[in-house]
Design a protein around this motif. Structure first.
Motif, PDB file in Angstrom:
ATOM      1  N   VAL A  15       0.839  -1.202   0.000  1.00 32.15           N
ATOM      2  CA  VAL A  15       0.000   0.000   0.000  1.00 32.15           C
ATOM      3  C   VAL A  15       0.872   1.249   0.000  1.00 32.15           C
ATOM      4  N   PHE A  16       1.916   1.255   0.806  1.00 34.22           N
ATOM      5  CA  PHE A  16       2.795   2.422   0.860  1.00 34.22           C
ATOM      6  C   PHE A  16       3.574   2.596  -0.449  1.00 34.22           C
ATOM      7  N   ILE A  17       3.953   1.505  -1.080  1.00 30.71           N
ATOM      8  CA  ILE A  17       4.612   1.596  -2.390  1.00 30.71           C
ATOM      9  C   ILE A  17       3.661   2.196  -3.416  1.00 30.71           C
ATOM     10  N   GLN A  18       2.423   1.723  -3.421  1.00 26.91           N
ATOM     11  CA  GLN A  18       1.427   2.260  -4.352  1.00 26.91           C
ATOM     12  C   GLN A  18       1.165   3.742  -4.092  1.00 26.91           C
ATOM     13  N   LEU A  19       1.024   4.117  -2.830  1.00 24.89           N
ATOM     14  CA  LEU A  19       0.797   5.532  -2.501  1.00 24.89           C
ATOM     15  C   LEU A  19       1.978   6.384  -2.945  1.00 24.89           C
ATOM     16  N   LYS A 278      15.821   0.768 -20.543  1.00 24.29           N
ATOM     17  CA  LYS A 278      16.921   0.900 -19.598  1.00 24.29           C
ATOM     18  C   LYS A 278      16.541   0.211 -18.289  1.00 24.29           C
ATOM     19  N   LYS A 279      17.531  -0.344 -17.607  1.00 24.06           N
ATOM     20  CA  LYS A 279      17.268  -1.138 -16.406  1.00 24.06           C
ATOM     21  C   LYS A 279      16.546  -0.331 -15.332  1.00 24.06           C
ATOM     22  N   SER A 280      16.865   0.939 -15.203  1.00 26.63           N
ATOM     23  CA  SER A 280      16.204   1.764 -14.189  1.00 26.63           C
ATOM     24  C   SER A 280      14.724   1.918 -14.502  1.00 26.63           C
ATOM     25  N   HIS A 281      14.385   2.054 -15.786  1.00 31.67           N
ATOM     26  CA  HIS A 281      12.988   2.160 -16.182  1.00 31.67           C
ATOM     27  C   HIS A 281      12.263   0.830 -15.965  1.00 31.67           C
ATOM     28  N   GLN A 282      12.931  -0.267 -16.310  1.00 36.00           N
ATOM     29  CA  GLN A 282      12.329  -1.582 -16.087  1.00 36.00           C
ATOM     30  C   GLN A 282      12.015  -1.794 -14.610  1.00 36.00           C
ATOM     31  N   PHE A 283      12.920  -1.359 -13.751  1.00 34.23           N
ATOM     32  CA  PHE A 283      12.709  -1.536 -12.312  1.00 34.23           C
ATOM     33  C   PHE A 283      11.510  -0.732 -11.827  1.00 34.23           C
ATOM     34  N   LEU A 284      11.443   0.548 -12.191  1.00 35.16           N
ATOM     35  CA  LEU A 284      10.341   1.399 -11.728  1.00 35.16           C
ATOM     36  C   LEU A 284       8.997   0.908 -12.248  1.00 35.16           C
ATOM     37  N   LEU A 285       8.942   0.557 -13.519  1.00 38.18           N
ATOM     38  CA  LEU A 285       7.683   0.086 -14.104  1.00 38.18           C
ATOM     39  C   LEU A 285       7.306  -1.286 -13.559  1.00 38.18           C
ATOM     40  N   GLY A 286       8.298  -2.162 -13.426  1.00 36.94           N
ATOM     41  CA  GLY A 286       8.034  -3.499 -12.916  1.00 36.94           C
ATOM     42  C   GLY A 286       7.534  -3.479 -11.486  1.00 36.94           C
ATOM     43  N   LEU A 287       8.144  -2.637 -10.645  1.00 35.11           N
ATOM     44  CA  LEU A 287       7.712  -2.534  -9.256  1.00 35.11           C
ATOM     45  C   LEU A 287       6.278  -2.015  -9.167  1.00 35.11           C
ATOM     46  N   TYR A 288       5.931  -1.086 -10.050  1.00 39.68           N
ATOM     47  CA  TYR A 288       4.564  -0.542 -10.043  1.00 39.68           C
ATOM     48  C   TYR A 288       3.547  -1.632 -10.380  1.00 39.68           C
ATOM     49  N   ILE A 290       3.917  -4.955 -10.300  1.00 36.99           N
ATOM     50  CA  ILE A 290       3.916  -6.027  -9.294  1.00 36.99           C
ATOM     51  C   ILE A 290       3.152  -5.574  -8.050  1.00 36.99           C
ATOM     52  N   SER A 291       3.365  -4.328  -7.642  1.00 41.80           N
ATOM     53  CA  SER A 291       2.667  -3.819  -6.457  1.00 41.80           C
ATOM     54  C   SER A 291       1.165  -3.704  -6.708  1.00 41.80           C
ATOM     55  N   GLN A 292       0.766  -3.390  -7.950  1.00 42.49           N
ATOM     56  CA  GLN A 292      -0.658  -3.400  -8.289  1.00 42.49           C
ATOM     57  C   GLN A 292      -1.256  -4.789  -8.077  1.00 42.49           C
ATOM     58  N   LEU A 293      -0.585  -5.797  -8.634  1.00 46.89           N
ATOM     59  CA  LEU A 293      -1.065  -7.175  -8.527  1.00 46.89           C
ATOM     60  C   LEU A 293      -1.146  -7.633  -7.068  1.00 46.89           C
ATOM     61  N   LEU A 294      -0.101  -7.329  -6.304  1.00 47.76           N
ATOM     62  CA  LEU A 294      -0.064  -7.747  -4.908  1.00 47.76           C
ATOM     63  C   LEU A 294      -1.066  -6.984  -4.051  1.00 47.76           C
ATOM     64  N   PRO A 344     -11.660   1.191 -10.483  1.00 47.46           N
ATOM     65  CA  PRO A 344     -11.209  -0.029  -9.783  1.00 47.46           C
ATOM     66  C   PRO A 344     -11.475  -1.318 -10.570  1.00 47.46           C
ATOM     67  N   ILE A 345     -12.656  -1.388 -11.205  1.00 48.22           N
ATOM     68  CA  ILE A 345     -12.994  -2.587 -11.979  1.00 48.22           C
ATOM     69  C   ILE A 345     -12.080  -2.712 -13.189  1.00 48.22           C
ATOM     70  N   LEU A 346     -11.882  -1.610 -13.889  1.00 48.08           N
ATOM     71  CA  LEU A 346     -11.024  -1.635 -15.075  1.00 48.08           C
ATOM     72  C   LEU A 346      -9.583  -1.977 -14.705  1.00 48.08           C
ATOM     73  N   GLU A 347      -9.136  -1.500 -13.553  1.00 52.21           N
ATOM     74  CA  GLU A 347      -7.766  -1.799 -13.127  1.00 52.21           C
ATOM     75  C   GLU A 347      -7.572  -3.300 -12.931  1.00 52.21           C
ATOM     76  N   ILE A 348      -8.531  -3.956 -12.318  1.00 52.29           N
ATOM     77  CA  ILE A 348      -8.427  -5.403 -12.098  1.00 52.29           C
ATOM     78  C   ILE A 348      -8.299  -6.135 -13.430  1.00 52.29           C
ATOM     79  N   PHE A 349      -9.107  -5.749 -14.418  1.00 56.12           N
ATOM     80  CA  PHE A 349      -9.042  -6.406 -15.725  1.00 56.12           C
ATOM     81  C   PHE A 349      -7.721  -6.113 -16.428  1.00 56.12           C
TER      82      PHE A 349
END
Length: 370
Positions: A15-19, A278-288, A290-294, A344-349
């Protein structure tokens, strides 16, 4: 209970990562106001690459020809089409002297490679400033060129624009496509505004030919079938040379896919290019992502057991509220207000779709751009 405790603490951290993402990164664009720019009529070449697009060209090329701009040409590229695309292009060229025709035939080295076709079109362009739009796409106003070119300056050689999709009534798939487009725009506009640009969309993108040659064209990723837009921006964009253009008159509008299969095929191709960021972009986007899914998976899991449900419910509501404000404001700015209620519904899909695409791309790679 130990397992539930661990999942609870993971949920709180997520939650804190998402915020953090919403209040630091995505807020950057949501509350950004368009900058006042001085309109400059720099000569510009509008690049349109078409492969089997005869009907779309007939419908949308007039909207470019009707642009209220004093000095521009249109470079129409036929990328080895098997339909009547070349005939349509040549017909337009006979009637309008502002059109330059580039007919590309497949070669063994660059078979079905859009980047090869675009390279030939860019080399044939008359002017140094280039504005890109897809063949199945149209400007929403006759001041599109002037809006986008106004962002060019002494230091600004890449202009990121917004490419919307046509609204289709009573279509959930259409809303899903447009919501995913808003989320993507929210990210690339926000990151660019914070000085870390990472992508743009080829259906509304501008840069200089000088910059293209400085990068040696698409040579660094010529063997990647997609990414003529985002991989080039990822390679060459900096905080100094990149500008945003998001006035409503600067938008373009594309024909959306009307079947889930067609859309997934398109998204598979787009998402596959992220592996080359770039690896830094992959990290920031990937973390976002993954945190959405979790966030959704751990939150729903904890609520199903009523584990610390007061705290979980409060954090769940807080994150959804923050997202609703940030993405809602972005959606309104991009003329997508009808999506706000369903966020919220669209995000889940979208999350489930991206997960399915990620798995599919691990199994097999998308190969061609058409």
């Amino acid at each position: 209970m130990v397992a539930l405790d661990i999942i609870f603490y993971i949920f709180v951290a997520i939650v804190f990562i998402q915020l953090f993402y919403y209040l630091i990164f995505l807020r950057s664009f949501a509350f950004l106001k368009p900058r006042q720019t001085t309109k400059t009529a720099v000569p510009i070449s509008v690049i349109v690459c078409a492969k089997n697009e005869e009907e779309n060209l007939k419908q949308f090329i007039p909207s470019i020809l009707e642009q209220d701009y004093p000095n521009f040409q249109i470079v129409l590229i036929n990328d080895a089409s098997s339909d009547e695309t070349l005939s349509v292009i040549e017909d337009f060229a006979e009637r309008f002297n502002t059109i330059k025709v580039v007919n590309v035939k497949n070669t063994e080295a660059f078979w079905a490679n859009k980047k090869y076709a675009l390279t030939l079109g860019i080399k044939a362009a008359k002017y140094d400033h280039l504005l890109f739009i897809d063949a199945d796409c149209k400007p929403v106003s006759n001041t599109w060129i002037s809006e986008m070119t106004a962002a060019f300056g002494d230091k600004k050689s890449i202009i990121l624009g917004y490419g919307a999709y046509t609204k289709i009534k009573n279509s959930f798939l259409n809303k899903l496509i447009r919501f995913e487009t808003v989320l993507t725009a929210s990210q690339y506009f926000s990151y660019a505004n914070m000085g870390i640009p990472y992508m743009g969309v080829g259906r509304n993108l501008a840069y200089t030919r000088t910059l293209f040659f400085e990068a040696n064209g698409f040579i660094n990723h010529i063997n990647v079938r997609s990414g003529d837009d985002d991989l080039f921006v990822n390679q060459m964009a900096t905080s100094e040379n990149t500008a945003l253009c998001f006035s409503p008159e600067s938008f373009t509008e594309s024909v959306p896919k009307t079947t889930v299969k067609a859309w997934l095929k398109q998204k598979r191709r787009h998402i596959s290019t992220a592996n080359y960021y770039k690896k830094s972009h992959q990290f920031l986007l990937g973390l976002y992502y993954i945190s959405q899914l979790l966030f959704w998976s751990t939150g729903i899991f904890l609520l199903s057991y009523l584990f610390n449900w007061e705290i979980v419910t409060g954090l769940f509501a807080l994150r959804i509220l923050v997202q609703w404000i940030i993405i809602g404001k972005t959606a309104k700015k991009l003329n997508e207000s009808d999506l706000v209620f369903l966020i919220p519904i669209l995000e889940i899909f979208v999350i489930l779709t991206q997960l399915a695409i990620f798995i599919s791309n691990k199994i097999s790679k998308p190969r061609t751009w058409k």
